[in-house]
Structure formats: C-alpha cells, structure tokens
Design an enzyme around this catalytic site. Structure first.
Site, PDB file in Angstrom:
ATOM      1  N   HIS A 209       0.804  -1.230   0.000  1.00 23.93           N
ATOM      2  CA  HIS A 209       0.000   0.000   0.000  1.00 23.93           C
ATOM      3  C   HIS A 209       0.833   1.273   0.000  1.00 23.93           C
ATOM      4  O   HIS A 209       0.295   2.362  -0.091  1.00 23.93           O
ATOM      5  CB  HIS A 209      -0.954   0.028   1.196  1.00 23.93           C
ATOM      6  CG  HIS A 209      -0.273   0.346   2.491  1.00 23.93           C
ATOM      7  ND1 HIS A 209       0.422  -0.582   3.200  1.00 23.93           N
ATOM      8  CD2 HIS A 209      -0.149   1.518   3.178  1.00 23.93           C
ATOM      9  CE1 HIS A 209       0.940  -0.020   4.279  1.00 23.93           C
ATOM     10  NE2 HIS A 209       0.618   1.254   4.297  1.00 23.93           N
TER      11      HIS A 209
HETATM   12  C1  UD1 Z   1      -2.643   5.027   6.182  1.00 20.22           C
HETATM   13  C2  UD1 Z   1      -1.434   5.407   7.029  1.00 20.22           C
HETATM   14  C3  UD1 Z   1      -0.398   4.308   6.988  1.00 20.22           C
HETATM   15  C4  UD1 Z   1      -1.000   2.960   7.291  1.00 20.22           C
HETATM   16  C5  UD1 Z   1      -2.152   2.705   6.333  1.00 20.22           C
HETATM   17  C6  UD1 Z   1      -2.764   1.348   6.583  1.00 20.22           C
HETATM   18  C7  UD1 Z   1      -0.976   7.804   7.066  1.00 20.22           C
HETATM   19  C8  UD1 Z   1      -0.072   8.886   6.570  1.00 20.22           C
HETATM   20  N1  UD1 Z   1      -0.783   6.607   6.517  1.00 20.22           N
HETATM   21  O1  UD1 Z   1      -2.267   5.079   4.812  1.00 20.22           O
HETATM   22  O2  UD1 Z   1       0.596   4.601   7.958  1.00 20.22           O
HETATM   23  O3  UD1 Z   1      -0.017   1.945   7.146  1.00 20.22           O
HETATM   24  O4  UD1 Z   1      -3.110   3.745   6.546  1.00 20.22           O
HETATM   25  O5  UD1 Z   1      -3.998   1.182   6.014  1.00 20.22           O
HETATM   26  O6  UD1 Z   1      -1.802   8.061   7.911  1.00 20.22           O
HETATM   27  N2  UD1 Z   1      -9.636   4.975   1.661  1.00 20.22           N
HETATM   28  C9  UD1 Z   1     -10.765   4.246   1.393  1.00 20.22           C
HETATM   29  N3  UD1 Z   1     -11.418   3.669   2.429  1.00 20.22           N
HETATM   30  C10 UD1 Z   1     -10.989   3.799   3.719  1.00 20.22           C
HETATM   31  C11 UD1 Z   1      -9.828   4.520   3.958  1.00 20.22           C
HETATM   32  C12 UD1 Z   1      -9.154   5.097   2.926  1.00 20.22           C
HETATM   33  O7  UD1 Z   1     -11.189   4.107   0.243  1.00 20.22           O
HETATM   34  O8  UD1 Z   1     -11.641   3.282   4.640  1.00 20.22           O
HETATM   35  C13 UD1 Z   1      -8.904   5.640   0.566  1.00 20.22           C
HETATM   36  C14 UD1 Z   1      -8.743   7.127   0.833  1.00 20.22           C
HETATM   37  O9  UD1 Z   1      -9.839   7.832   0.415  1.00 20.22           O
HETATM   38  C15 UD1 Z   1      -7.474   7.443   0.100  1.00 20.22           C
HETATM   39  C16 UD1 Z   1      -6.673   6.156   0.182  1.00 20.22           C
HETATM   40  O10 UD1 Z   1      -7.596   5.133   0.539  1.00 20.22           O
HETATM   41  O11 UD1 Z   1      -7.731   7.726  -1.248  1.00 20.22           O
HETATM   42  C17 UD1 Z   1      -5.560   6.269   1.181  1.00 20.22           C
HETATM   43  O12 UD1 Z   1      -6.062   6.501   2.509  1.00 20.22           O
HETATM   44  P1  UD1 Z   1      -5.234   7.343   3.615  1.00 20.22           P
HETATM   45  O13 UD1 Z   1      -5.890   7.229   4.918  1.00 20.22           O
HETATM   46  O14 UD1 Z   1      -4.954   8.692   3.090  1.00 20.22           O
HETATM   47  O15 UD1 Z   1      -3.822   6.652   3.709  1.00 20.22           O
HETATM   48  P2  UD1 Z   1      -3.394   5.137   3.667  1.00 20.22           P
HETATM   49  O16 UD1 Z   1      -2.674   4.903   2.378  1.00 20.22           O
HETATM   50  O17 UD1 Z   1      -4.539   4.236   4.016  1.00 20.22           O
END
Ligand code: UD1
Length: 361
Positions: A209
């Site tokens: 990820h």
């Molecule tokens: C976050 C954490 C990372 C952790 C990871 C595990 C930060 C900087 N990073 O990264 O340390 O290892 O989570 O999962 O906080 N999204 C969904 N559904 C959800 C959550 C997110 O579709 O329930 C999408 C968001 O809209 C976004 C992408 O996933 O487009 C990334 O989500 P984000 O929370 O920004 O960071 P992660 O890559 O999940």
C-alpha cells in the site's frame, strides 16, 4: 482523570484495543480514570474500520470527527479543525495517541496547542526516511508530546538522542502484540481459503500500500509479476488496500495463482499469516506480527522504523527493485530463512503497563 484515546486508521485499532481494556479494568478496580474514544474518520470503510471494532470487541467510538480524505494537508487540517472544536466544547485532561498515521500527528498538534498533555504510544521509532508521511508524523508527534511509551529500548534511545528527558520515556512493550496474542485462538479462515495449499507446498500472503510501490502502475505490475514468479506455482493471497485498488483498476491482471480480495478482517488476515509459508509486504506493523508468529517476511522497502524485526525477528528488507524478489523467495523455499526470536516485553502486557504509568502520573 479523563483520557481521550485517538484512533483514525486501520493500524491504530489493534493498538488501542488493549489500552481501552486496561482502562476499563482500572476503572472497575476503583481508580479515578475514564476514557473517551475519538475516531477521526481517516479510515471509514467497513473493511478498513468498523469490522475491527466488532472483531476486537472495542467499544464503539464516543465521537467521530468525520474527517475528509484528500491530500495529506487537507486530511491533517480537517482532523485538527474538528478535534479543536470537540476540545473546546468538551475538554479532556489527557490525550493518548498511537502509531504514526495522520490522525496521530493532527490530534497531537491540536491538543498540545491547547496545553493538554499528550502521551504517544509507539514513540521513538525512526526509519530515517523523510519521504514517508509516517516518518514526518512520528518526528512531529515526538517533538511536542509530553510522555513517550516505547516498544523497544532502541526507540527510547532515539528519543534520548533527540533531547527527550529519560523520566518521560516508558519502555512498556508492544500493544499490537497484546492484541495478537489475545486474539490468536480466534483466528479463522476466509471463505475463499483453499486448505490444500497448507498441506502441500504452502502459500504466500502479499500486502502492498505504500505510495512508492503502488502509485506507479508499471512498477506495481512488475512487483506482482516477480512475486508470482518467485511463488513457483504456490498460491499468493493478496488483500488489496483501497489506495492500491485504485491503481489496479487501471491495469490488466490475470494470474491464476494470485488471489485478490478486499481488505480482510483482523482475524481472517492473521489466520492467513499464521498459516502461510511466507509474507511479502511493505507494511511496518505486519513485520512485528510475522516476527511474533515466526513466519518468514520479505519487506519491499529500503528502510524500516522497526529494526528489531530484522535483527531479532524473521524480517528482511530487500528494497523495491522487483528483480530481487524471486531470489529472496527462493531462500525461503530452500529452508535458508532465519528462524528469529521475540523482542523484549512483546509479551501481551503492554496495555496494562501503559495504564499503570498513567495512574502513577
Ligand atoms: C494510512 C497510514 C499508513 C497505514 C495505512 C494502513 C498515514 C499517513 N498513513 O495510509 O501509515 O499503514 O493507513 O492502512 O496516515 N480509503 C478508502 N477507504 C478507507 C480509507 C481510505 O477508500 O476506509 C482511501 C482514501 O480515500 C485514500 C486512500 O484510501 O484515497 C488512502 O487513505 P489514507 O488514509 O490517506 O492513507 P493510507 O494509504 O490508508
């Protein structure tokens, strides 16, 4: 003492579960301690959030800040504005944050500026790689937090090197491992799991990820190609993070042995890990779990903030060059992988140690 416990993203939930349990126990034993569970809303899907509360029997959050997703700055700002409003309307005595996600840093900044003391669980770990948002979150959080709960002595040393006074640092162990040890007997197989894999040649669990690995579709495809090649016919189970899914949607992938599925629940994911022959990942937390379950782990990163998973545990960093994957996997099939040991105080009692510290403050 009223404590806000902050959780926002998937890797936070397994870390807060044992702390909340220990707070409830301490309260029931007559101590003056209570908590308010604040979910920032950073992760919001059932798969990424709700199912962890259900499976780990975490009480439902008292407050959901419903932060918006978006860029790092947008997410940080959204969490800070919502949390500041909550603290103005319903103040608290102490804030406990865990891990290194955006929510950790955003709530620490908000509380500290309102002169509310903050304790950071999993403080002091450092990858040295400032291109990772998590590293910035760790540095900022530890620069302004008031109390530091650490998973290793080395993390405490990092804090000391950065000028933190030793009486503020508490080496308590690893709350993520508290949850793993507590839940191990309840792990169960996902419906699509093929039991024959385990008996024959074994299978692989893959997670990816990190932006550096998944945002470029050409690199992601090459990483997947090499994992499938290195698997030598074994099945590869790949629970796909939402960020990775967005990139996969633009690609053609069709390998019989690569089993893609949505993010798994905690108990199903760790069933797969515990029964696998090998984990290939770019996560940090998973390398702690594979260490404790003594499963070989190949990490597709150049650095780690958890060096003990390599020096003591079963983890090895091989970097992000796809051609290095299959040769590393071969060493597992040849029985040449290290067996590993378990780091000090990763014994299932960290949550209680943290609450004992809070009570003595
Ligand atoms: C976050 C954490 C990372 C952790 C990871 C595990 C930060 C900087 N990073 O990264 O340390 O290892 O989570 O999962 O906080 N999204 C969904 N559904 C959800 C959550 C997110 O579709 O329930 C999408 C968001 O809209 C976004 C992408 O996933 O487009 C990334 O989500 P984000 O929370 O920004 O960071 P992660 O890559 O999940």
């Amino acid at each position: 003492m009223k404590i806000d416990v902050i959780a926002g993203a998937r890797p936070n939930f397994m870390k807060i579960a044992p702390i909340i349990e220990a707070i409830i126990e301490a309260k029931n034993a007559g101590n003056d301690i209570e908590y308010r569970l604040v979910h920032t809303g950073q992760h919001y899907d059932h798969n990424m959030s709700t199912q962890f509360f259900e499976q780990l029997q975490i009480p439902m959050p008292d407050v959901n800040l419903s932060a918006t997703s978006g860029s790092q700055a947008e997410q940080t700002a959204s969490i800070m504005m919502a949390y500041e409003q909550l603290l103005i309307q319903e103040p608290t005595d102490f804030v406990l944050v865990v891990g290194d996600v955006t929510s950790t840093m955003a709530c620490t900044l908000t509380a500290t500026k309102m002169n509310i003391p903050v304790g950071h669980v999993e403080a002091g770990i450092r990858s040295g790689d400032r291109t990772m948002p998590e590293e910035i979150n760790r540095i900022v959080t530890d620069a302004i937090a008031d109390y530091f709960f650490t998973t290793t002595k080395e993390a405490g040393q990092n804090l000391t090197n950065e000028g933190v006074k030793s009486e503020k640092i508490f080496f308590v162990g690893n709350t993520m491992i508290d949850t793993l040890l507590k839940q191990q007997a309840r792990f169960f197989a996902p419906v699509f799991f093929n039991g024959s894999d385990q008996k024959s040649n074994g299978f692989i669990v893959l997670t990816l990820h990190r932006p550096a690995n998944v945002d470029n579709p050409i690199l992601l495809k090459e990483l997947l190609t090499q994992v499938v090649k290195g698997a030598e016919g074994r099945r590869v189970y790949f629970p796909v993070h939402p960020r990775t899914q967005k990139v996969l949607n633009q690609m053609e992938i069709d390998w019989e042995n690569l089993i893609l599925c949505p993010p798994l629940s905690y108990l199903e994911f760790n069933f797969l890990v515990q029964n696998s022959a090998l984990v290939v990942t770019d996560s940090g937390g998973i390398t702690e779990e594979t260490t404790v379950m003594r499963i070989p782990c190949i990490t597709l990163r150049d650095t780690t903030e958890r060096p003990e998973t390599c020096t003591i545990g079963t983890n090895e960093l091989i970097g992000t060059n796809p051609i290095l994957i299959a040769p590393a996997m071969k060493r597992v099939w040849l029985g040449q992988w290290k067996k590993g040991g378990i780091p000090e105080l990763w014994d299932g009692k960290a949550g209680k140690r943290i609450v004992d510290c809070l009570l003595s403050m």
